[in-house]
Design an enzyme around this catalytic site. Sequence first.
Site, PDB file in Angstrom:
ATOM      1  N   ASP A  24       0.853  -1.186   0.000  1.00 37.53           N
ATOM      2  CA  ASP A  24       0.000   0.000   0.000  1.00 37.53           C
ATOM      3  C   ASP A  24       0.891   1.239   0.000  1.00 37.53           C
ATOM      4  O   ASP A  24       1.720   1.419   0.896  1.00 37.53           O
ATOM      5  CB  ASP A  24      -0.896  -0.012   1.244  1.00 37.53           C
ATOM      6  N   ASP A 117      -3.149   2.646  -5.875  1.00 37.82           N
ATOM      7  CA  ASP A 117      -2.089   2.716  -4.872  1.00 37.82           C
ATOM      8  C   ASP A 117      -1.957   1.483  -3.995  1.00 37.82           C
ATOM      9  O   ASP A 117      -1.247   1.524  -2.987  1.00 37.82           O
ATOM     10  CB  ASP A 117      -2.288   3.943  -3.983  1.00 37.82           C
ATOM     11  N   GLU A 118      -2.593   0.383  -4.342  1.00 35.72           N
ATOM     12  CA  GLU A 118      -2.425  -0.816  -3.520  1.00 35.72           C
ATOM     13  C   GLU A 118      -2.679  -2.071  -4.343  1.00 35.72           C
ATOM     14  O   GLU A 118      -3.420  -2.054  -5.322  1.00 35.72           O
ATOM     15  CB  GLU A 118      -3.337  -0.786  -2.294  1.00 35.72           C
TER      16      GLU A 118
END
Length: 425
Positions: A24, A117-118
């Site tokens: 993350d 983003d993860e």
Amino acid sequence: MSAPTAGGPAPPPDRVPTTVLHVDMDAFYAAVATRDDPSLQGVPVIVGGGHRGVVLSASYEARRSGVRSGIPMTRARRLCPEAEVLRPDYALYSAVSRSVLEIFGQVTPVVQPLSLDEAFLDVQGSVRLLGGPAEIGALVRARVHDEQGITCSVGAADTIGVAKVASKRAKPDGQLVVPAADVVGFLHPLPVGELWGVGDKTVAQLERLGLRTVGDVAHTPRSTVQRALGRAFGAQVHDLAWGIDDRLVAGGGGPRASQRGFPLPAGVLGSDPGPDRSVGADETFGRDTDDPQVLLRELLRLTAKVTARMRAAEVVGRTVTVKVRFADFTTITRTRTRSEPTDVTHEVYDTVRQVFAGLGLQRARVRLVGVRVENLQPRRGVTRQLVLGERPQGWAEADRAVDRAATRFGDAAVRPASLLGPGRP
């Protein structure tokens, strides 16, 4: 892992190794926006959609003042008046996200992105070459920092649910490995809201029963949890409280197979799961509008966003809700239930257009619109009824092709032609 007691299910006899990683990015939008500007280093930074929008990302300096993603920009400015406020640059974020995914792909072919983003990584096939989960996590973090100039946090466990919790506990710029033997000891002291997919509404329902920690839920009979949360979701939460989670990392097939496989929790979908799970999205316009074409274009964009999340979570839904907030902040919602559940953008948008037309707005000035799909159920087991004369392949297959392109090239790679013109808020 020791055998559960007092209502706990027996642990799997052959738990797989600790090779699921959840990676993350830390304050992704803010970190990307400020990495090339030395004057912003160490300064509170907020990325948001204008004074009428919401916070999309906040640096950790801004978070210390109480700023969080999702709160109104007006409130964020009051909480942290000294913050630098930046407009989002989605093209830049997508480019960085693609580069980060390339790093992941060089570590393992089994990568499941959840958002820009993860992502989850299954590194079971990489341990002989690269070392254990701690070594692989450190490698990923070092490469992301060296090549992209941002930091990330890594959680490693034997299931995706525990890995997700571990990465959150490791933030910012940290790493936490939870061996299979330590899962119960790690989970049970945590607040129940730490479980992936358990949102505020579910926490409130459990707290009414006096269940405040993960251990409280684990040691409560499954039937009691099911009565509070619904049969399927209650069983899922009870299993997660014991670290039991058969979901696989979906990305290239990998060695892990799921026989039971829950869909992704609704936390991924941007909503609290609860017994009546739903997924939705809304948008505040930078300027009030009464143009029906602008409103319909935005409703189409939101519908595409919602249905893409549904397909990622492997769920379909029947009930479609349209929300409209007027210039005077009056808000109305209208709902229509389809005859069959679907996750097809074209079909959901047909219903959205029908609902919107039924509002009869007559040039009323609108501040916000939203789309939500409810009555969700797992896609598996749902049979699609073909209409006489309908092609066996069509919109559903097109949607999945778009999803694949978006995963590889970014959300803007393919979109409906009507969204290429003016009218974007």
